[in-house]
Design a protein around this motif. Structure first.
Motif, PDB file in Angstrom:
ATOM      1  N   LEU A  95      19.737   0.367  48.170  1.00 47.01           N
ATOM      2  CA  LEU A  95      20.636   0.695  47.939  1.00 47.01           C
ATOM      3  C   LEU A  95      21.337   1.587  48.968  1.00 47.01           C
ATOM      4  N   VAL A  96      20.609   2.112  49.946  1.00 49.43           N
ATOM      5  CA  VAL A  96      20.983   2.704  51.071  1.00 49.43           C
ATOM      6  C   VAL A  96      21.630   1.508  52.017  1.00 49.43           C
ATOM      7  N   ALA A  97      20.886   0.592  52.297  1.00 51.77           N
ATOM      8  CA  ALA A  97      21.881  -0.474  52.982  1.00 51.77           C
ATOM      9  C   ALA A  97      22.906  -0.957  52.532  1.00 51.77           C
ATOM     10  N   CYS A  98      23.077  -0.844  51.226  1.00 56.29           N
ATOM     11  CA  CYS A  98      24.510  -1.218  50.328  1.00 56.29           C
ATOM     12  C   CYS A  98      25.490  -0.281  50.579  1.00 56.29           C
ATOM     13  N   GLY A  99      25.110   0.871  51.194  1.00 55.70           N
ATOM     14  CA  GLY A  99      26.209   1.776  51.087  1.00 55.70           C
ATOM     15  C   GLY A  99      26.128   3.235  50.490  1.00 55.70           C
ATOM     16  N   GLY A 100      24.762   3.187  49.546  1.00 53.11           N
ATOM     17  CA  GLY A 100      24.316   4.628  48.862  1.00 53.11           C
ATOM     18  C   GLY A 100      24.413   5.670  49.935  1.00 53.11           C
ATOM     19  N   LYS A 101      23.926   5.543  51.029  1.00 54.63           N
ATOM     20  CA  LYS A 101      24.208   6.485  51.950  1.00 54.63           C
ATOM     21  C   LYS A 101      24.211   5.887  53.231  1.00 54.63           C
ATOM     22  N   ASN A 102      24.662   6.600  54.583  1.00 51.06           N
ATOM     23  CA  ASN A 102      24.685   6.046  55.705  1.00 51.06           C
ATOM     24  C   ASN A 102      23.527   5.645  56.611  1.00 51.06           C
ATOM     25  N   ASN A 103      23.758   4.395  57.218  1.00 52.69           N
ATOM     26  CA  ASN A 103      22.348   4.130  57.942  1.00 52.69           C
ATOM     27  C   ASN A 103      22.057   5.190  58.983  1.00 52.69           C
ATOM     28  N   ASP A 104      22.647   6.031  59.441  1.00 55.56           N
ATOM     29  CA  ASP A 104      22.267   7.018  60.290  1.00 55.56           C
ATOM     30  C   ASP A 104      21.489   8.027  59.710  1.00 55.56           C
ATOM     31  N   ALA A 105      21.883   8.597  58.438  1.00 57.10           N
ATOM     32  CA  ALA A 105      21.130   9.445  57.517  1.00 57.10           C
ATOM     33  C   ALA A 105      19.700   8.694  57.333  1.00 57.10           C
ATOM     34  N   LYS A 106      19.761   7.427  57.053  1.00 54.73           N
ATOM     35  CA  LYS A 106      18.338   6.915  56.720  1.00 54.73           C
ATOM     36  C   LYS A 106      17.691   6.659  58.085  1.00 54.73           C
ATOM     37  N   LYS A 107      18.127   6.549  59.270  1.00 54.32           N
ATOM     38  CA  LYS A 107      17.255   6.531  60.297  1.00 54.32           C
ATOM     39  C   LYS A 107      16.721   7.738  60.588  1.00 54.32           C
ATOM     40  N   GLU A 108      17.361   8.993  60.641  1.00 56.60           N
ATOM     41  CA  GLU A 108      16.974  10.342  60.769  1.00 56.60           C
ATOM     42  C   GLU A 108      15.852  10.833  59.906  1.00 56.60           C
ATOM     43  N   THR A 109      15.747  10.166  58.580  1.00 58.49           N
ATOM     44  CA  THR A 109      14.885  10.777  57.875  1.00 58.49           C
ATOM     45  C   THR A 109      13.604   9.848  57.690  1.00 58.49           C
ATOM     46  N   GLY A 110      13.619   9.010  58.764  1.00 56.49           N
ATOM     47  CA  GLY A 110      12.503   7.938  58.819  1.00 56.49           C
ATOM     48  C   GLY A 110      12.200   6.995  57.839  1.00 56.49           C
ATOM     49  N   GLY A 111      13.368   6.878  57.059  1.00 55.65           N
ATOM     50  CA  GLY A 111      13.286   5.915  56.210  1.00 55.65           C
ATOM     51  C   GLY A 111      12.222   6.021  54.825  1.00 55.65           C
ATOM     52  N   ASN A 112      10.797   5.497  55.058  1.00 52.19           N
ATOM     53  CA  ASN A 112       9.883   5.497  53.952  1.00 52.19           C
ATOM     54  C   ASN A 112       8.914   6.602  54.254  1.00 52.19           C
ATOM     55  N   ALA A 147      12.849  14.332  33.011  1.00 54.53           N
ATOM     56  CA  ALA A 147      13.887  15.049  33.723  1.00 54.53           C
ATOM     57  C   ALA A 147      13.224  15.423  35.380  1.00 54.53           C
ATOM     58  N   ALA A 148      13.904  15.010  36.298  1.00 53.42           N
ATOM     59  CA  ALA A 148      13.463  14.984  37.517  1.00 53.42           C
ATOM     60  C   ALA A 148      14.765  15.661  38.489  1.00 53.42           C
ATOM     61  N   MET A 149      14.479  16.258  39.485  1.00 49.84           N
ATOM     62  CA  MET A 149      15.571  16.815  40.354  1.00 49.84           C
ATOM     63  C   MET A 149      15.842  15.609  41.477  1.00 49.84           C
ATOM     64  N   SER A 150      17.003  15.850  41.714  1.00 53.35           N
ATOM     65  CA  SER A 150      17.558  15.049  42.892  1.00 53.35           C
ATOM     66  C   SER A 150      17.285  15.931  44.381  1.00 53.35           C
ATOM     67  N   GLY A 151      17.374  15.082  45.317  1.00 53.86           N
ATOM     68  CA  GLY A 151      17.206  15.805  46.817  1.00 53.86           C
ATOM     69  C   GLY A 151      16.030  15.101  47.491  1.00 53.86           C
ATOM     70  N   GLY A 152      16.567  14.692  48.862  1.00 61.24           N
ATOM     71  CA  GLY A 152      15.574  13.935  49.845  1.00 61.24           C
ATOM     72  C   GLY A 152      15.655  12.524  49.628  1.00 61.24           C
ATOM     73  N   GLU A 153      14.819  11.822  50.453  1.00 63.39           N
ATOM     74  CA  GLU A 153      14.710  10.227  50.367  1.00 63.39           C
ATOM     75  C   GLU A 153      13.533   9.929  49.468  1.00 63.39           C
ATOM     76  N   THR A 154      12.781  10.926  49.249  1.00 62.37           N
ATOM     77  CA  THR A 154      11.400  10.586  48.299  1.00 62.37           C
ATOM     78  C   THR A 154      11.674  11.071  46.633  1.00 62.37           C
ATOM     79  N   ALA A 155      12.732  11.621  46.531  1.00 66.64           N
ATOM     80  CA  ALA A 155      12.942  12.171  45.105  1.00 66.64           C
ATOM     81  C   ALA A 155      12.870  10.872  44.100  1.00 66.64           C
ATOM     82  N   GLU A 156      13.822   9.801  44.530  1.00 65.25           N
ATOM     83  CA  GLU A 156      14.245   8.860  43.543  1.00 65.25           C
ATOM     84  C   GLU A 156      12.807   7.740  43.552  1.00 65.25           C
ATOM     85  N   PRO A 157      12.373   7.390  44.569  1.00 61.17           N
ATOM     86  CA  PRO A 157      11.222   6.332  44.568  1.00 61.17           C
ATOM     87  C   PRO A 157       9.898   7.018  43.855  1.00 61.17           C
ATOM     88  N   VAL A 158       9.706   8.520  44.061  1.00 61.40           N
ATOM     89  CA  VAL A 158       8.752   8.975  43.149  1.00 61.40           C
ATOM     90  C   VAL A 158       8.944   9.102  41.717  1.00 61.40           C
TER      91      VAL A 158
END
Length: 600
Positions: free
Chosen positions: A18-35, A434-445
């Protein structure tokens, strides 16, 4: 690959697609270390002291990045705010009592002296002349008595009126409108406060039923209690008894402060600016030298990325909080001020809750995302409370086959062959998580949790099909939204380790809305007169661990390590936990700056 790790990897791959398709910009993905830590990099550990040296400048302004993925609500009162960002921002304008290493209140600090009289069932505070409000008015015993009048008032909208407050003589009569004053709260003079308790339990030594900070009676007395939380004198122009005073509020985004000239101790800097910064922007802000201090670095930011920043020192220490999964098992009765357990709640079957606990591979999540910053929790009592935490407490390990057996025996079976179980009545049942949003790990967890529950045949879905913003999430959980069956919980402890505040029948913070005979028995054991014997009290905590394990109103999932990042223009900063041999009093007032701007 282990099945739990495989599900996590698949969840993560989905998010990154989803990130690669435009959900978030690639710079943000790179800064947070991806996975996160899925790369298998070695864990970097950090110390608790930043000692950068240098000569301090005069009249500096400390810049703080409060890391959060939601705006703050802006309730600058310890008795009305309910979210951590508001509590952080309020902390700069308040002066709390100081505690000893084991959590009980010290006999004396710069602003008060204290005495406990077990025989008379009293707490006695003497206020020193150094304690003043930011308008120059002395803090008096009336300001502390005012706290009890606010919290005990029938129109009080906060969550501090609980069993600890009800233990004060005359409080229930005042709350019920049967008395105009609280007979157990005495102010014999401007400098002395006496609080009389019905029962004097050991938890009082840690602050149970004690107002830790005052409220300015002369400033707020004419505001109806039901209007206080939304009034400008709380939201925009609160008085301060702490090191700084609020001068400007940009709602949800930023708070500016100046030195409190009437504070009774030295404040090193002229001002302070605290600003909300999203987890996605933390590393870029560090690289640009935007802040001096970054609070609560999210777990998805890798240690190796922090360690590579030359202008900063990262500190690490045990958190006061733990993470878990809560079940909605009843409602809060505001008229009776007590929990009402619903025997017909969707999650009322304890076997259903146990199965859901065994379905989660928490170790896989800790390993994949958090680089040693989180550990699989075996208790709702945090390890930081060393006297009461039991490292051998029974826990729910990952065992999906056992989960399936429990469900089979409890009558949850796949009747129609679609791979999902019907309830014991043969009816289809969707469980809303019910779960909270926030950060790169919230959705996969969150996705992994749902998939693990699906794997054992339960139709669990994210509430409304998505993650929820922090403030709205907690509003719905606290309001007992009927659409919520299961929810993510993050709970922080104060100085008092007594779990009554979150699990008592009379606690508004009892979010599962559950109690039973065994839990109440354990809480009574912990707070009894006999519990002044430490061994007896520890026995109560063991009883409590067992009661929670057996009834599962909450699944403890993770203990947390906190990280703060300190810019090198900060001369010295210390987050070392206090011990009985050495108490750490370093605070926001003690920060010294050695340059005009933060280092990049």
């Amino acid at each position: 690959m282990k099945k739990g790790l495989k599900i996590l990897a698949l969840s993560l791959a989905l998010v990154m697609t989803l990130v690669a398709c435009g959900g978030k910009n690639n710079d943000a993905k790179k800064e947070t270390g991806g996975n996160g830590s899925a790369t298998g990099a070695e864990t970097t550990s950090f110390g608790t002291v930043a000692d950068h040296g240098g000569e301090a400048i005069e009249n500096g302004v400390v810049r703080i990045g409060v890391v959060a993925d939601s705006p703050f609500t802006g309730v600058f009162s310890n008795y009305f705010n309910q979210v951590v960002t508001d509590q952080i921002l309020t902390g700069y304008i308040t002066q709390s009592m100081k505690i000893k290493a084991d959590g009980d209140i010290r006999d004396e600090d710069e602003f008060h002296t204290f005495k406990f009289d077990q025989e008379k069932k009293q707490f006695i505070m003497t206020i020193k002349d150094t304690f003043k409000w930011s308008d120059g008015t002395p803090v008096t015993s009336r300001d502390f008595a005012f706290v009890y009048e606010i919290v005990g008032h029938p129109d009080y909208s906060g969550v501090r009126y609980d069993s600890k407050m009800q233990n004060i003589v005359g409080m229930e009569e005042y709350h019920n409108g049967e008395a105009e004053t609280i007979s157990g709260v005495e102010t014999p003079d401007d400098k002395t406060l006496i609080v009389n308790f019905k029962e004097f339990s050991p938890s009082i030594l840690w602050g149970a039923g004690i107002a830790y900070t005052p409220e300015p009676y002369h400033y707020l007395k004419d505001i109806p209690v039901k209007e206080m939380a939304s009034h400008d004198k709380i939201r925009i122009n609160p008085l301060s008894c702490g090191p700084y005073v609020i001068t400007k509020v940009v709602p949800g985004e930023k708070v500016e402060y100046k030195r409190n000239e009437h504070y009774g101790a030295e404040v090193k800097n002229e001002g302070l600016v605290a600003e909300i910064i999203s987890s996605a922007n933390v590393l870029s802000a560090m690289k640009n030298g935007k802040y001096d201090l970054y609070t609560s670095i999210p777990g998805n930011i890798k240690n190796q990325d922090l360690a590579s920043l030359e202008g900063y020192t990262t500190l690490q220490y045990p958190s006061n909080s733990f993470l878990g999964i809560g079940f909605k098992l009843g409602k809060w009765n505001a008229e009776k001020n007590e929990v009402e357990v619903d025997p017909n709640a969707k999650m009322a079957d304890v076997n259903l809750r146990k199965a859901m606990a065994y379905a989660l591979d928490i170790d896989a999540i800790c390993d994949m995302f958090y680089e040693g910053l989180r550990q699989h929790a075996n208790s709702t009592i945090i390890p930081k409370n060393v006297s009461f935490y039991d490292p051998n407490a029974e826990m729910y390990d990952y065992n999906p086959e056992k989960a399936k057996e429990i469900l089979d025996e409890a009558g949850y079976k796949d009747v129609d062959g679609d791979g999902l179980r019907e309830d014991p009545n043969g009816e289809k049942s969707t469980i809303n998580y019910a779960a909270m949003s926030g950060g790169e790990t919230a959705e996969p967890v969150a996705t992994a949790y749902v998939q693990w529950w699906n794997e054992i045949g339960l139709d669990v879905q994210l509430l409304d099909g998505r993650l929820h913003e922090f403030n709205s999430f907690y509003e719905r959980v606290q309001a007992d939204d009927p659409d919520i069956d299961v929810y993510l919980v993050s709970w922080g402890y104060g100085t008092n380790p007594d779990p009554s505040e979150t699990y008592s029948k009379y606690a508004p913070f009892n979010l599962p809305r559950y109690t039973d005979e065994k839990i109440e028995e354990a809480l009574a054991h912990i707070t009894s007169n006999e519990a002044f014997d430490r061994d007896y009290m520890v026995e109560g905590y063991r009883m409590f661990d067992k009661a929670i394990f057996d009834s599962v109103p909450v699944i403890p999932t993770m203990f947390v390590e906190e990280r703060e990042v300190v810019n090198k223009r900060v001369k010295f900063y210390d987050v070392t936990p206090s011990t009985n041999e050495k108490l750490n009093d370093f605070g926001i007032k003690d920060i010294e700056l050695t340059a005009d701007k933060p280092a990049k």
